[in-house]
Design a protein around this motif. Structure first.
Motif, PDB file in Angstrom:
ATOM      1  N   GLU A 178     -12.978   1.382   6.233  1.00  0.00           N
ATOM      2  CA  GLU A 178     -12.917   2.585   5.403  1.00  0.00           C
ATOM      3  C   GLU A 178     -14.015   2.570   4.345  1.00  0.00           C
ATOM      4  O   GLU A 178     -14.598   3.609   4.032  1.00  0.00           O
ATOM      5  CB  GLU A 178     -11.545   2.724   4.746  1.00  0.00           C
ATOM      6  CG  GLU A 178     -10.436   3.104   5.709  1.00  0.00           C
ATOM      7  CD  GLU A 178     -10.658   4.445   6.387  1.00  0.00           C
ATOM      8  OE1 GLU A 178     -11.067   5.413   5.709  1.00  0.00           O
ATOM      9  OE2 GLU A 178     -10.449   4.526   7.610  1.00  0.00           O
ATOM     10  N   LEU A 179     -14.298   1.395   3.779  1.00  0.00           N
ATOM     11  CA  LEU A 179     -15.367   1.285   2.781  1.00  0.00           C
ATOM     12  C   LEU A 179     -16.725   1.603   3.387  1.00  0.00           C
ATOM     13  O   LEU A 179     -17.576   2.220   2.739  1.00  0.00           O
ATOM     14  CB  LEU A 179     -15.374  -0.107   2.147  1.00  0.00           C
ATOM     15  CG  LEU A 179     -14.268  -0.356   1.123  1.00  0.00           C
ATOM     16  CD1 LEU A 179     -14.210  -1.824   0.738  1.00  0.00           C
ATOM     17  CD2 LEU A 179     -14.462   0.514  -0.106  1.00  0.00           C
ATOM     18  N   THR A 226      -6.541   8.871  -0.626  1.00  0.00           N
ATOM     19  CA  THR A 226      -7.264   7.671  -0.216  1.00  0.00           C
ATOM     20  C   THR A 226      -6.322   6.689   0.462  1.00  0.00           C
ATOM     21  O   THR A 226      -6.646   6.123   1.517  1.00  0.00           O
ATOM     22  CB  THR A 226      -7.931   7.007  -1.440  1.00  0.00           C
ATOM     23  OG1 THR A 226      -8.797   7.950  -2.055  1.00  0.00           O
ATOM     24  CG2 THR A 226      -8.723   5.781  -1.032  1.00  0.00           C
ATOM     25  N   LEU A 227      -5.155   6.487  -0.110  1.00  0.00           N
ATOM     26  CA  LEU A 227      -4.191   5.550   0.477  1.00  0.00           C
ATOM     27  C   LEU A 227      -3.608   6.093   1.781  1.00  0.00           C
ATOM     28  O   LEU A 227      -3.331   5.317   2.702  1.00  0.00           O
ATOM     29  CB  LEU A 227      -3.088   5.213  -0.526  1.00  0.00           C
ATOM     30  CG  LEU A 227      -3.558   4.435  -1.759  1.00  0.00           C
ATOM     31  CD1 LEU A 227      -2.402   4.165  -2.707  1.00  0.00           C
ATOM     32  CD2 LEU A 227      -4.239   3.134  -1.359  1.00  0.00           C
ATOM     33  N   TYR A 274      -7.817  -3.598  -3.274  1.00  0.00           N
ATOM     34  CA  TYR A 274      -6.978  -4.287  -2.286  1.00  0.00           C
ATOM     35  C   TYR A 274      -7.696  -5.445  -1.599  1.00  0.00           C
ATOM     36  O   TYR A 274      -7.078  -6.190  -0.843  1.00  0.00           O
ATOM     37  CB  TYR A 274      -6.478  -3.298  -1.227  1.00  0.00           C
ATOM     38  CG  TYR A 274      -5.511  -2.303  -1.805  1.00  0.00           C
ATOM     39  CD1 TYR A 274      -4.193  -2.657  -2.043  1.00  0.00           C
ATOM     40  CD2 TYR A 274      -5.925  -1.027  -2.162  1.00  0.00           C
ATOM     41  CE1 TYR A 274      -3.298  -1.755  -2.603  1.00  0.00           C
ATOM     42  CE2 TYR A 274      -5.049  -0.119  -2.718  1.00  0.00           C
ATOM     43  CZ  TYR A 274      -3.737  -0.489  -2.937  1.00  0.00           C
ATOM     44  OH  TYR A 274      -2.868   0.391  -3.497  1.00  0.00           O
ATOM     45  N   ILE A 288       0.838  -1.200   0.000  1.00  0.00           N
ATOM     46  CA  ILE A 288       0.000   0.000   0.000  1.00  0.00           C
ATOM     47  C   ILE A 288       0.874   1.252   0.000  1.00  0.00           C
ATOM     48  O   ILE A 288       0.605   2.215  -0.725  1.00  0.00           O
ATOM     49  CB  ILE A 288      -0.979  -0.010   1.192  1.00  0.00           C
ATOM     50  CG1 ILE A 288      -1.954  -1.181   1.042  1.00  0.00           C
ATOM     51  CG2 ILE A 288      -1.730   1.315   1.301  1.00  0.00           C
ATOM     52  CD1 ILE A 288      -2.801  -1.451   2.259  1.00  0.00           C
ATOM     53  N   LEU A 339      -6.181   5.268   4.335  1.00  0.00           N
ATOM     54  CA  LEU A 339      -6.119   3.839   4.644  1.00  0.00           C
ATOM     55  C   LEU A 339      -4.911   3.525   5.514  1.00  0.00           C
ATOM     56  O   LEU A 339      -5.021   2.792   6.505  1.00  0.00           O
ATOM     57  CB  LEU A 339      -6.076   3.016   3.356  1.00  0.00           C
ATOM     58  CG  LEU A 339      -5.896   1.513   3.522  1.00  0.00           C
ATOM     59  CD1 LEU A 339      -7.025   0.916   4.353  1.00  0.00           C
ATOM     60  CD2 LEU A 339      -5.805   0.842   2.162  1.00  0.00           C
ATOM     61  N   GLU A 345     -12.881   6.702  -4.709  1.00  0.00           N
ATOM     62  CA  GLU A 345     -12.171   6.229  -3.517  1.00  0.00           C
ATOM     63  C   GLU A 345     -12.536   4.776  -3.226  1.00  0.00           C
ATOM     64  O   GLU A 345     -11.674   3.958  -2.894  1.00  0.00           O
ATOM     65  CB  GLU A 345     -12.514   7.100  -2.307  1.00  0.00           C
ATOM     66  CG  GLU A 345     -11.973   8.506  -2.382  1.00  0.00           C
ATOM     67  CD  GLU A 345     -12.461   9.380  -1.242  1.00  0.00           C
ATOM     68  OE1 GLU A 345     -13.432   8.999  -0.539  1.00  0.00           O
ATOM     69  OE2 GLU A 345     -11.870  10.457  -1.049  1.00  0.00           O
ATOM     70  N   GLU A 346     -13.811   4.472  -3.357  1.00  0.00           N
ATOM     71  CA  GLU A 346     -14.287   3.112  -3.119  1.00  0.00           C
ATOM     72  C   GLU A 346     -13.626   2.137  -4.099  1.00  0.00           C
ATOM     73  O   GLU A 346     -13.192   1.054  -3.710  1.00  0.00           O
ATOM     74  CB  GLU A 346     -15.809   3.074  -3.270  1.00  0.00           C
ATOM     75  CG  GLU A 346     -16.426   1.731  -3.002  1.00  0.00           C
ATOM     76  CD  GLU A 346     -17.936   1.753  -3.159  1.00  0.00           C
ATOM     77  OE1 GLU A 346     -18.595   1.079  -2.354  1.00  0.00           O
ATOM     78  OE2 GLU A 346     -18.446   2.426  -4.075  1.00  0.00           O
ATOM     79  N   ILE A 397      -9.579  -1.990   5.660  1.00  0.00           N
ATOM     80  CA  ILE A 397     -10.117  -1.590   4.357  1.00  0.00           C
ATOM     81  C   ILE A 397     -11.645  -1.616   4.397  1.00  0.00           C
ATOM     82  O   ILE A 397     -12.307  -0.683   3.931  1.00  0.00           O
ATOM     83  CB  ILE A 397      -9.583  -2.504   3.235  1.00  0.00           C
ATOM     84  CG1 ILE A 397      -8.070  -2.320   3.080  1.00  0.00           C
ATOM     85  CG2 ILE A 397     -10.294  -2.215   1.915  1.00  0.00           C
ATOM     86  CD1 ILE A 397      -7.408  -3.339   2.177  1.00  0.00           C
ATOM     87  N   LEU A 399     -10.003   1.447  -3.042  1.00  0.00           N
ATOM     88  CA  LEU A 399      -9.896   0.549  -1.882  1.00  0.00           C
ATOM     89  C   LEU A 399     -10.303  -0.882  -2.221  1.00  0.00           C
ATOM     90  O   LEU A 399      -9.701  -1.840  -1.734  1.00  0.00           O
ATOM     91  CB  LEU A 399     -10.738   1.083  -0.724  1.00  0.00           C
ATOM     92  CG  LEU A 399     -10.239   2.375  -0.087  1.00  0.00           C
ATOM     93  CD1 LEU A 399     -11.189   2.811   1.016  1.00  0.00           C
ATOM     94  CD2 LEU A 399      -8.835   2.220   0.459  1.00  0.00           C
ATOM     95  N   ARG A 400     -11.327  -1.039  -3.045  1.00  0.00           N
ATOM     96  CA  ARG A 400     -11.785  -2.387  -3.406  1.00  0.00           C
ATOM     97  C   ARG A 400     -10.712  -3.174  -4.159  1.00  0.00           C
ATOM     98  O   ARG A 400     -10.720  -4.396  -4.149  1.00  0.00           O
ATOM     99  CB  ARG A 400     -13.063  -2.329  -4.228  1.00  0.00           C
ATOM    100  CG  ARG A 400     -14.266  -1.949  -3.398  1.00  0.00           C
ATOM    101  CD  ARG A 400     -15.561  -2.449  -3.986  1.00  0.00           C
ATOM    102  NE  ARG A 400     -16.687  -1.940  -3.228  1.00  0.00           N
ATOM    103  CZ  ARG A 400     -17.134  -2.476  -2.100  1.00  0.00           C
ATOM    104  NH1 ARG A 400     -16.546  -3.533  -1.601  1.00  0.00           N
ATOM    105  NH2 ARG A 400     -18.171  -1.968  -1.464  1.00  0.00           N
TER     106      ARG A 400
END
Length: 142
Positions: free
Chosen positions: A57-58, A25-26, A88, A7, A29, A81-82, A54, A85-86
């Motif tokens: 955060e979602l 976003t990262l 990962y 990440i 996270l 952003e979603e 994760i 994250l998805r």
């Protein structure tokens, strides 16, 4: 396998690419992961703990999207952003796979609580737990 190192490397690459949304976003996270690491008094988190961060955060992003939709505002940024994250999370299970496994567990257990204890570790990060919960409620009503 998701690691904190991966990440961080992706965040650095996003900085080089000047992708501000991905960088922010990262960072968010990584902040969540660092907070979890400090609270659990560990040197580094394992994959399950990172997936939990994760997922957390979602959930925040989902509630943000709901608020924006209710207010009639643009929700393009949280959707992006979603998506970041998805990427990962492990590959999601299909609805048929989820329903099949739920059917197997319902046949083995007596109540919804026992079924959730079995299913939650299996589906963590791989299936929508709201859908799993709703399906279990329907199954145990019968």
């Amino acid at each position: 396998m998701v690691t904190t190192k991966q990440i961080k490397e992706d965040r650095i690459q996003a900085m080089k690419d000047k992708n501000k949304l991905k960088v922010n976003t990262l960072r968010r996270l990584l902040s969540s992961i660092e907070k979890e690491r400090i609270e659990s008094l560990l040197d580094d988190l394992n994959e399950d703990q990172i997936i939990t961060c994760i997922s957390r955060e979602l959930k925040v992003i989902d509630s943000e999207i709901e608020g924006l939709v209710t207010a009639g505002r643009d929700y393009e940024k949280p959707k992006e952003e979603e998506k970041i994250l998805r990427a990962y999370l492990p590959a999601p299970l299909t609805t048929d796979e989820v329903l099949t496994r739920i059917g197997e567990v319902v046949a083995q257990t007596e109540n919804m609580g026992q079924a959730m204890k079995i299913l939650q570790p299996e589906f963590k990060g791989k299936a929508d737990m709201k859908f799993v919960s709703a399906t279990l409620k329907e199954a145990f009503k019968k």
